[in-house]
Design a protein around this motif. Sequence first.
Motif, mmCIF file in Angstrom:
data_model
loop_
_atom_site.group_PDB
_atom_site.id
_atom_site.type_symbol
_atom_site.label_atom_id
_atom_site.label_comp_id
_atom_site.label_asym_id
_atom_site.label_seq_id
_atom_site.Cartn_x
_atom_site.Cartn_y
_atom_site.Cartn_z
ATOM 1 N N GLY A 127 0.801 -1.206 0.000
ATOM 2 C CA GLY A 127 0.000 0.000 0.000
ATOM 3 C C GLY A 127 0.841 1.265 0.000
ATOM 4 N N ILE A 128 0.197 2.391 0.255
ATOM 5 C CA ILE A 128 0.882 3.684 0.203
ATOM 6 C C ILE A 128 0.809 4.426 1.532
ATOM 7 C CG2 ILE A 128 0.650 3.970 -2.290
ATOM 8 C CD1 ILE A 128 -1.803 5.734 -1.773
ATOM 9 N N GLY A 129 0.360 3.744 2.568
ATOM 10 C CA GLY A 129 0.305 4.349 3.893
ATOM 11 C C GLY A 129 1.647 4.263 4.607
ATOM 12 N N PRO A 130 1.730 4.763 5.820
ATOM 13 C CA PRO A 130 2.981 4.727 6.585
ATOM 14 C C PRO A 130 3.358 3.308 6.994
ATOM 15 C CG PRO A 130 1.174 5.546 7.932
ATOM 16 C CD PRO A 130 0.638 5.445 6.535
ATOM 17 N N ASP A 131 4.636 3.129 7.344
ATOM 18 C CA ASP A 131 5.155 1.833 7.771
ATOM 19 C C ASP A 131 4.347 1.218 8.906
ATOM 20 O OD1 ASP A 131 7.225 1.434 6.005
ATOM 21 O OD2 ASP A 131 8.725 1.132 7.570
ATOM 22 N N ALA A 132 3.812 2.067 9.764
ATOM 23 C CA ALA A 132 3.055 1.571 10.916
ATOM 24 C C ALA A 132 1.836 0.762 10.499
ATOM 25 C CB ALA A 132 2.613 2.753 11.793
ATOM 26 N N ALA A 241 -3.132 -3.152 4.881
ATOM 27 C CA ALA A 241 -2.245 -2.048 4.516
ATOM 28 C C ALA A 241 -2.493 -1.582 3.088
ATOM 29 C CB ALA A 241 -0.787 -2.466 4.688
ATOM 30 N N VAL A 242 -2.958 -2.498 2.238
ATOM 31 C CA VAL A 242 -3.163 -2.170 0.822
ATOM 32 C C VAL A 242 -4.468 -1.402 0.623
ATOM 33 C CG1 VAL A 242 -3.127 -3.132 -1.516
ATOM 34 C CG2 VAL A 242 -1.871 -4.265 0.300
ATOM 35 N N ASP A 243 -5.320 -1.350 1.646
ATOM 36 C CA ASP A 243 -6.576 -0.596 1.539
ATOM 37 C C ASP A 243 -6.306 0.864 1.174
ATOM 38 O OD1 ASP A 243 -7.680 -2.969 2.374
ATOM 39 O OD2 ASP A 243 -8.272 -2.238 4.361
ATOM 40 N N SER A 244 -5.187 1.395 1.663
ATOM 41 C CA SER A 244 -4.846 2.797 1.383
ATOM 42 C C SER A 244 -4.720 3.037 -0.113
ATOM 43 C CB SER A 244 -3.545 3.181 2.092
ATOM 44 O OG SER A 244 -2.485 2.298 1.706
ATOM 45 N N LEU A 245 -4.094 2.112 -0.809
ATOM 46 C CA LEU A 245 -3.939 2.240 -2.258
ATOM 47 C C LEU A 245 -5.266 2.017 -2.970
ATOM 48 C CD1 LEU A 245 -2.172 2.544 -4.787
ATOM 49 C CD2 LEU A 245 -1.719 0.083 -4.656
ATOM 50 N N GLU A 246 -5.999 1.001 -2.534
ATOM 51 C CA GLU A 246 -7.278 0.702 -3.174
ATOM 52 C C GLU A 246 -8.221 1.906 -3.088
ATOM 53 O OE1 GLU A 246 -10.768 -2.732 -3.125
ATOM 54 O OE2 GLU A 246 -9.422 -2.526 -1.411
ATOM 55 N N ARG A 247 -8.243 2.559 -1.945
ATOM 56 C CA ARG A 247 -9.135 3.719 -1.769
ATOM 57 C C ARG A 247 -8.731 4.882 -2.673
ATOM 58 N NH1 ARG A 247 -8.803 2.288 3.855
ATOM 59 N NH2 ARG A 247 -7.103 3.792 4.087
ATOM 60 N N ALA A 248 -7.437 5.013 -2.929
ATOM 61 C CA ALA A 248 -6.952 6.169 -3.680
ATOM 62 C C ALA A 248 -7.139 6.022 -5.185
ATOM 63 C CB ALA A 248 -5.471 6.404 -3.371
ATOM 64 N N LEU A 249 -7.076 4.818 -5.706
ATOM 65 C CA LEU A 249 -7.074 4.623 -7.156
ATOM 66 C C LEU A 249 -8.479 4.757 -7.737
ATOM 67 C CD1 LEU A 249 -4.668 1.563 -7.322
ATOM 68 C CD2 LEU A 249 -4.151 3.882 -8.115
ATOM 69 N N PRO A 250 -8.634 5.475 -8.828
ATOM 70 C CA PRO A 250 -9.973 5.647 -9.414
ATOM 71 C C PRO A 250 -10.431 4.462 -10.256
ATOM 72 C CG PRO A 250 -8.363 6.945 -10.642
ATOM 73 C CD PRO A 250 -7.636 6.365 -9.462
ATOM 74 N N ARG A 251 -9.498 3.646 -10.770
ATOM 75 C CA ARG A 251 -9.864 2.538 -11.658
ATOM 76 C C ARG A 251 -9.185 1.265 -11.139
ATOM 77 N NH1 ARG A 251 -8.308 4.211 -17.628
ATOM 78 N NH2 ARG A 251 -9.345 2.204 -18.063
ATOM 79 N N VAL A 252 -9.773 0.668 -10.129
ATOM 80 C CA VAL A 252 -9.103 -0.432 -9.434
ATOM 81 C C VAL A 252 -10.047 -1.603 -9.226
ATOM 82 C CG1 VAL A 252 -9.638 0.501 -7.140
ATOM 83 C CG2 VAL A 252 -7.666 -1.031 -7.420
#
Length: 281
Positions: A127-132, A241-252
Amino acid sequence: MRNTAVTADDGVRLWASRSGRGTPNTPPLVLCHGGPGLWDMSEDVARMFDSRTAVVRWDQRGCGRSEPCAGPWTTERFVADLDAVRRHFALERPVLLGHSWGASLALSYALAHPDRVAALVYVSGIGIGPDADWHGAYEANLLARLGEDPGRLARWRELPGDSRERAVLQWSAEFVDRKRAVEHAERMADPWFPINFPCNQALNAEARQTAGTPARYAACQALDLPVLIVDGERDIRPRSAVDSLERALPRVRRVTLAGAGHLPWVEDPQGFREAVTTAMP
């Protein structure tokens, strides 16, 4: 299969391999391996798709079969190397499939050059969130998996960090099937090359600086490309952790493979093949 050397724009030679046949209707597939500091281990993945399209694999700068070098170890440099691979094989708009750290690299390439990518397949990333969001849980899950065999955990702890045996024991934790875990990890380590620890440390430090930043979220929100996220449900890195990326992408679109770990094509090859095939325009 044809192996070749790709020369980056600063003269460093990168090992690469092309297999399969290109067709006018199917874009080629470029595989980006994990690490950082490791080498391509995705020959099995290439075999899944090389009857359908051309597949390119490569060893990242200073790693595996690529020329030893002193870096630089930056995502920007690795994105430029990936573009050199694309140009060497005259690939106009390939599908990028990145695994683990390679998923982050493929995403960075797509953000930098969206006009040069047909689609992105993001496999077992963080994902694209912090290491935590993931790292503490990953370390706890790693020890728990290894601790299922106390002798294996004790041996892992006593071995030097650069030993092949230690890497095999650590990689065995990536597999759900504990009876075959070491066997699968041994295949990852054949052939064996020295791990590039300076590369690993520098790129991980850079990733910690960019993870979770508003700029990263904004860039992903603006990415106008089809993206497939593929997870192994029992990866020891928390899939949340990958939820951060999924939420951000418009075509996923996201596919989670039950019963698979960090290398989902090993433990669910049919599910993995079917998922990736749907992402190839």
